[in-house]
Design an enzyme around this catalytic site. Sequence first.
Site, mmCIF file in Angstrom:
data_model
loop_
_atom_site.group_PDB
_atom_site.id
_atom_site.type_symbol
_atom_site.label_atom_id
_atom_site.label_comp_id
_atom_site.label_asym_id
_atom_site.label_seq_id
_atom_site.Cartn_x
_atom_site.Cartn_y
_atom_site.Cartn_z
ATOM 1 N N SER A 14 0.831 -1.214 0.000
ATOM 2 C CA SER A 14 0.000 0.000 0.000
ATOM 3 C C SER A 14 0.867 1.268 0.000
ATOM 4 O O SER A 14 0.485 2.286 -0.585
ATOM 5 C CB SER A 14 -0.972 -0.007 1.183
ATOM 6 O OG SER A 14 -0.291 0.132 2.404
ATOM 7 N N ASN A 15 2.036 1.200 0.611
ATOM 8 C CA ASN A 15 2.950 2.359 0.543
ATOM 9 C C ASN A 15 3.504 2.540 -0.868
ATOM 10 O O ASN A 15 3.659 3.667 -1.347
ATOM 11 C CB ASN A 15 4.095 2.204 1.547
ATOM 12 C CG ASN A 15 3.682 2.610 2.943
ATOM 13 O OD1 ASN A 15 3.509 3.792 3.216
ATOM 14 N ND2 ASN A 15 3.484 1.638 3.816
ATOM 15 N N ARG A 66 22.560 -17.462 1.772
ATOM 16 C CA ARG A 66 22.226 -16.049 1.992
ATOM 17 C C ARG A 66 23.124 -15.157 1.123
ATOM 18 O O ARG A 66 22.672 -14.162 0.556
ATOM 19 C CB ARG A 66 22.436 -15.726 3.488
ATOM 20 C CG ARG A 66 22.218 -14.302 3.757
ATOM 21 C CD ARG A 66 21.785 -13.880 5.118
ATOM 22 N NE ARG A 66 21.434 -12.475 4.952
ATOM 23 C CZ ARG A 66 20.207 -11.985 5.019
ATOM 24 N NH1 ARG A 66 19.210 -12.761 5.307
ATOM 25 N NH2 ARG A 66 19.984 -10.703 4.792
ATOM 26 N N ARG A 92 12.927 -8.343 4.475
ATOM 27 C CA ARG A 92 14.225 -8.983 4.759
ATOM 28 C C ARG A 92 15.253 -7.929 5.118
ATOM 29 O O ARG A 92 15.321 -6.894 4.461
ATOM 30 C CB ARG A 92 14.724 -9.723 3.521
ATOM 31 C CG ARG A 92 14.109 -11.022 3.427
ATOM 32 C CD ARG A 92 14.610 -11.899 2.328
ATOM 33 N NE ARG A 92 13.673 -12.982 2.288
ATOM 34 C CZ ARG A 92 13.642 -13.969 3.158
ATOM 35 N NH1 ARG A 92 14.566 -14.051 4.083
ATOM 36 N NH2 ARG A 92 12.705 -14.892 3.107
ATOM 37 N N ASN A 108 13.675 4.084 4.116
ATOM 38 C CA ASN A 108 12.788 3.059 4.652
ATOM 39 C C ASN A 108 11.669 3.746 5.418
ATOM 40 O O ASN A 108 11.838 4.855 5.922
ATOM 41 C CB ASN A 108 13.585 2.166 5.616
ATOM 42 C CG ASN A 108 12.740 1.076 6.245
ATOM 43 O OD1 ASN A 108 12.001 0.371 5.546
ATOM 44 N ND2 ASN A 108 12.829 0.918 7.559
ATOM 45 N N HIS A 110 9.161 3.047 8.713
ATOM 46 C CA HIS A 110 8.982 2.174 9.874
ATOM 47 C C HIS A 110 7.744 2.649 10.641
ATOM 48 O O HIS A 110 7.595 3.847 10.888
ATOM 49 C CB HIS A 110 10.233 2.235 10.765
ATOM 50 C CG HIS A 110 10.155 1.273 11.900
ATOM 51 N ND1 HIS A 110 10.283 -0.093 11.736
ATOM 52 C CD2 HIS A 110 9.924 1.474 13.228
ATOM 53 C CE1 HIS A 110 10.144 -0.686 12.907
ATOM 54 N NE2 HIS A 110 9.920 0.236 13.821
ATOM 55 N N ASP A 142 20.997 2.972 7.032
ATOM 56 C CA ASP A 142 22.429 2.722 7.210
ATOM 57 C C ASP A 142 22.586 1.291 7.729
ATOM 58 O O ASP A 142 21.628 0.517 7.731
ATOM 59 C CB ASP A 142 23.099 3.788 8.077
ATOM 60 C CG ASP A 142 22.596 3.775 9.508
ATOM 61 O OD1 ASP A 142 21.897 2.814 9.890
ATOM 62 O OD2 ASP A 142 22.909 4.717 10.243
ATOM 63 N N ASP A 146 16.825 0.064 11.394
ATOM 64 C CA ASP A 146 15.866 1.128 11.755
ATOM 65 C C ASP A 146 16.531 2.285 12.490
ATOM 66 O O ASP A 146 15.985 2.832 13.452
ATOM 67 C CB ASP A 146 14.729 0.561 12.623
ATOM 68 C CG ASP A 146 13.911 -0.486 11.885
ATOM 69 O OD1 ASP A 146 13.810 -0.399 10.649
ATOM 70 O OD2 ASP A 146 13.385 -1.397 12.545
ATOM 71 N N GLU A 175 1.395 6.927 7.082
ATOM 72 C CA GLU A 175 2.494 6.447 6.237
ATOM 73 C C GLU A 175 2.260 6.854 4.791
ATOM 74 O O GLU A 175 3.186 7.223 4.071
ATOM 75 C CB GLU A 175 2.613 4.917 6.318
ATOM 76 C CG GLU A 175 3.036 4.398 7.680
ATOM 77 C CD GLU A 175 3.234 2.887 7.687
ATOM 78 O OE1 GLU A 175 3.764 2.334 6.711
ATOM 79 O OE2 GLU A 175 2.849 2.251 8.693
HETATM 80 C C1 GRF Z 1 4.099 -0.745 6.724
HETATM 81 O O1 GRF Z 1 3.472 -0.675 7.971
HETATM 82 C C2 GRF Z 1 5.527 -0.256 6.818
HETATM 83 O O2 GRF Z 1 5.689 0.763 7.755
HETATM 84 C C3 GRF Z 1 6.267 -1.490 7.265
HETATM 85 O O3 GRF Z 1 5.656 -2.542 6.577
HETATM 86 C C4 GRF Z 1 4.299 -2.194 6.277
HETATM 87 C C5 GRF Z 1 4.141 -2.343 4.796
HETATM 88 O O4 GRF Z 1 2.815 -2.137 4.373
HETATM 89 N N1 GRF Z 1 7.677 -1.341 7.009
HETATM 90 P P1 GRF Z 1 2.484 -2.036 2.815
HETATM 91 O O5 GRF Z 1 3.051 -3.311 2.179
HETATM 92 O O6 GRF Z 1 3.151 -0.814 2.284
HETATM 93 O O7 GRF Z 1 1.002 -1.981 2.712
#
Ligand code: GRF
Length: 202
Positions: A14-15, A66, A92, A108, A110, A142, A146, A175
Amino acid sequence: MKKRIAVLASGRGSNFQAIIDAIGAGTIPATCVALITDNPTAYAIERAEKAGIPVKVIDFRSFPSREAYERALLAAMQEARADLYVLAGYMRILGNEVVRAFPGKMVNIHPALLPSFTGLHAQRQAILHGVKVAGCTVHFVDESLDCGPIILQKCVPVLDGDDEDTLADRILEQEHTAFPEAVRLFCEDRLEIAGRTVRVRK
Ligand code: GRF
């Protein structure tokens, strides 16, 4: 000049969608040149296909080690030749070699107000801790988890009766504005990293 961005996502995306939409609306001066995912069934793939964004699946399980996975991931990222790598729910942890390859070029999101509640299940950690304010953080990546320089944060109240899911929904809404905003600032060349601090140029 438009920037090239590559998104790494593992799940529903969704982001990622919020960023696709902001690019489509002309708010972010960028082209999304790749979705890189470790999950062949991620819903993010459908979103990419709908938007005409090339998809690269680097499935951890299909590599003998890995190291081999990390090499393939690094190669895919280099191949994208992106100005910015956007971790949008990439589940990951990236190896140090990958992180070191793109200094100041990876962000990123969070779902917590860092430095509180790093790692997995940040919203659950917030509920269990009993905090009254929660939120999300967009930061540069980095080598520590987080922990990179913070670009922006948005906060939400934690309400009586909230559980992990209701809080996660409230944070997610933020977000979806915070991440496109941070990516836009980067693409406008307005972010300046000074030690741990990120300055936003007017
Ligand atoms: C979000 O809550 C983001 O902050 C975290 O993982 C989730 C991802 O959600 N890192 P989406 O896949 O963007 O819907």
